[in-house]
Design a protein around this motif. Structure first.
Motif, PDB file in Angstrom:
ATOM      1  N   VAL A 106      17.203   1.829  52.163  1.00  0.00           N
ATOM      2  CA  VAL A 106      18.310   2.632  52.677  1.00  0.00           C
ATOM      3  C   VAL A 106      19.536   1.744  52.795  1.00  0.00           C
ATOM      4  O   VAL A 106      19.446   0.610  53.285  1.00  0.00           O
ATOM      5  N   ASN A 107      20.673   2.244  52.334  1.00  0.00           N
ATOM      6  CA  ASN A 107      21.938   1.526  52.427  1.00  0.00           C
ATOM      7  C   ASN A 107      22.886   2.322  53.323  1.00  0.00           C
ATOM      8  O   ASN A 107      23.116   3.520  53.097  1.00  0.00           O
ATOM      9  N   TYR A 108      23.437   1.667  54.349  1.00  0.00           N
ATOM     10  CA  TYR A 108      24.336   2.337  55.292  1.00  0.00           C
ATOM     11  C   TYR A 108      25.649   1.569  55.365  1.00  0.00           C
ATOM     12  O   TYR A 108      25.677   0.406  55.787  1.00  0.00           O
ATOM     13  N   ASN A 109      26.727   2.205  54.925  1.00  0.00           N
ATOM     14  CA  ASN A 109      28.039   1.563  54.922  1.00  0.00           C
ATOM     15  C   ASN A 109      28.686   1.718  56.298  1.00  0.00           C
ATOM     16  O   ASN A 109      29.098   2.823  56.676  1.00  0.00           O
ATOM     17  N   ILE A 110      28.782   0.607  57.012  1.00  0.00           N
ATOM     18  CA  ILE A 110      29.366   0.686  58.358  1.00  0.00           C
ATOM     19  C   ILE A 110      30.844   0.317  58.347  1.00  0.00           C
ATOM     20  O   ILE A 110      31.548   0.577  59.321  1.00  0.00           O
ATOM     21  N   ARG A 117      21.248  -2.842  55.076  1.00  0.00           N
ATOM     22  CA  ARG A 117      20.172  -2.411  54.187  1.00  0.00           C
ATOM     23  C   ARG A 117      18.823  -2.728  54.808  1.00  0.00           C
ATOM     24  O   ARG A 117      18.647  -3.764  55.451  1.00  0.00           O
ATOM     25  N   GLY A 118      17.872  -1.850  54.543  1.00  0.00           N
ATOM     26  CA  GLY A 118      16.517  -2.087  55.001  1.00  0.00           C
ATOM     27  C   GLY A 118      15.520  -1.428  54.070  1.00  0.00           C
ATOM     28  O   GLY A 118      15.747  -0.316  53.589  1.00  0.00           O
ATOM     29  N   GLY A 119      14.418  -2.139  53.782  1.00  0.00           N
ATOM     30  CA  GLY A 119      13.383  -1.605  52.907  1.00  0.00           C
ATOM     31  C   GLY A 119      12.861  -2.663  51.970  1.00  0.00           C
ATOM     32  O   GLY A 119      12.909  -3.865  52.257  1.00  0.00           O
ATOM     33  N   LEU A 120      12.351  -2.216  50.834  1.00  0.00           N
ATOM     34  CA  LEU A 120      11.851  -3.112  49.797  1.00  0.00           C
ATOM     35  C   LEU A 120      13.015  -3.449  48.871  1.00  0.00           C
ATOM     36  O   LEU A 120      13.562  -2.566  48.204  1.00  0.00           O
ATOM     37  N   MET A 121      13.389  -4.727  48.811  1.00  0.00           N
ATOM     38  CA  MET A 121      14.592  -5.140  48.098  1.00  0.00           C
ATOM     39  C   MET A 121      14.341  -6.384  47.270  1.00  0.00           C
ATOM     40  O   MET A 121      13.424  -7.170  47.560  1.00  0.00           O
TER      41      MET A 121
END
Length: 386
Positions: A106-110, A117-121
């Motif tokens: 998941v990518n979250y533009n703050i 970003r969080g997850g498998l990367m």
């Protein structure tokens, strides 16, 4: 050494020649995207984005049977929840029958220059581990430096931040990941393929010591992109052996990389060095042969033989690489010269349309151990990406 000197000379002569050509630049490494970046940058206003890349290869070693292989097919999916939140995943089929998740985060533009970003990367180390779509590199096979030293495709589960500051032409990534597994079933870390056996790939991953991964990219000079990567931490031991001496090792890995393009000329280079602490105790406990230092590098130059205004491109290239998983050893472990290897690869990459490439090359492969020959190899491949 003569091969390296010759290749460096070719690179400098080609660079000097490229500076005299008055055509426009068609490739800019500053703007090159990988599959995940393309999905993240291209699906605003859309709910779902799909894509794929894949490669079919033919490898023909000297004095041996050849191999035909659908080496990989990767399906790409992206979903935009709102203007700030996106999900990206890649489902990979290797050799037709093996199925893996290559990425899922998941990518979250703050802020304009900060995303969580969080997850498998993908671990941002070097060039190929992030940019391994078949149309983005020359040669049928990825450089061996990026197979045994880095090793691609290296991905783990983690969380972190990424972004760029355009005013100073600097991109950044910083993540906390789970690390390599000390012992993957009966497979140990060792000299033949370095840390490769320790990749957990997000498959019921063990974690007891978080690892740090960082990368900086500078793109302020026209046509040039420079990268500095770092990875620091320890391998992950299973609970049953966590307290034993040698159950894990420390890893400090540094990478430098560069990509350059001017008109019809492109070049790239990479250097990776990994220091492994506590390798002597690890080898004793696991009857392994892991080196205390791993090191590799390569240089590559390529020139587009077709007129600049054509959509098609035909790159003639040469790449020299040297890699050693026993760059140094500890204790009673004797350096194995067969792990000190070098490859000279030269060939053609014919981009018949954007997203489709036909490749052919010949590899001269050697190692430093007397009387231990490595078969040279002829390779052909087809690659697609959309």
């Amino acid at each position: 050494m003569k091969k390296l000197t010759l290749l460096i000379s070719i690179l400098f002569v080609s660079l000097a020649y490229a500076q005299t050509i008055q055509d426009s630049i068609t490739f800019d490494p500053q703007k090159q995207l990988n599959a995940a970046q393309r999905i993240l940058s291209g699906n605003y206003g859309k709910s779902v984005t799909v894509g794929a890349y894949g490669e079919l290869t033919y490898n023909q070693p000297e004095a041996s049977n050849g191999e035909l292989d659908v080496q990989r097919l990767v399906l790409l999916f992206g979903y935009q929840f709102n203007e700030k939140t996106q999900f990206v995943t890649e489902v990979e089929f290797e050799h037709v029958y093996e199925v893996y998740i290559e990425q899922a985060f998941v990518n979250y533009n703050i802020a304009p220059n900060v995303s969580l970003r969080g997850g498998l990367m993908l671990v941002p180390m070097g060039i190929i581990n992030e940019y391994h779509e078949p149309t983005t590199f020359n040669g049928v096979e990825r450089p061996q430096v990026d197979n045994v030293i880095v090793p691609s495709t290296w991905r783990e589960i983690g969380v972190g931040v990424t972004g760029r500051f355009n005013e100073i032409s600097l991109g950044y990534q910083a993540y906390v990941f789970n690390g390599f597994q000390s012992l993957n079933g009966t497979s140990t870390l060792g000299g033949s393929n370095g840390l490769r056996n320790g990749r957990q790939k997000g498959i019921q991953s063990t974690i007891n010591k978080p690892n740090l991964s960082v990368k900086l990219d500078h793109y302020g000079i026209p046509g040039l992109r420079l990268g500095l990567s770092g990875y620091f931490g320890r391998t992950q031991a299973l609970d049953a052996v966590d307290m034993l001496d040698g159950s894990d090792v420390g890893i400090s890995m540094i990478g430098l990389d560069a990509r350059y393009a001017y008109q019809r000329f492109t070049a790239r280079g990479q250097f990776i060095h990994a220091n492994i602490s506590d390798s002597e105790a690890y080898n004793t406990l696991n009857n392994a042969n892991l080196g205390s230092e791993l090191q590799g590098w390569y240089l590559e130059g390529a020139f587009n033989l077709l007129p600049q205004e054509k959509e098609q491109r035909l790159f003639a290239f040469a790449r020299y690489e040297q890699y050693d998983t026993h760059a140094d050893t500890e204790g009673a472990l004797v350096r194995n010269d067969s792990y000190n290897r070098n490859d000279l690869t030269t060939g053609l990459s014919y981009h018949i349309a954007p997203g489709v490439v036909l490749k052919g090359d010949y590899q001269i492969r050697n190692n430093a151990q007397a009387g231990s020959d490595v078969a040279n190899r002829l390779n052909f491949g087809i690659g697609v990406w959309f």
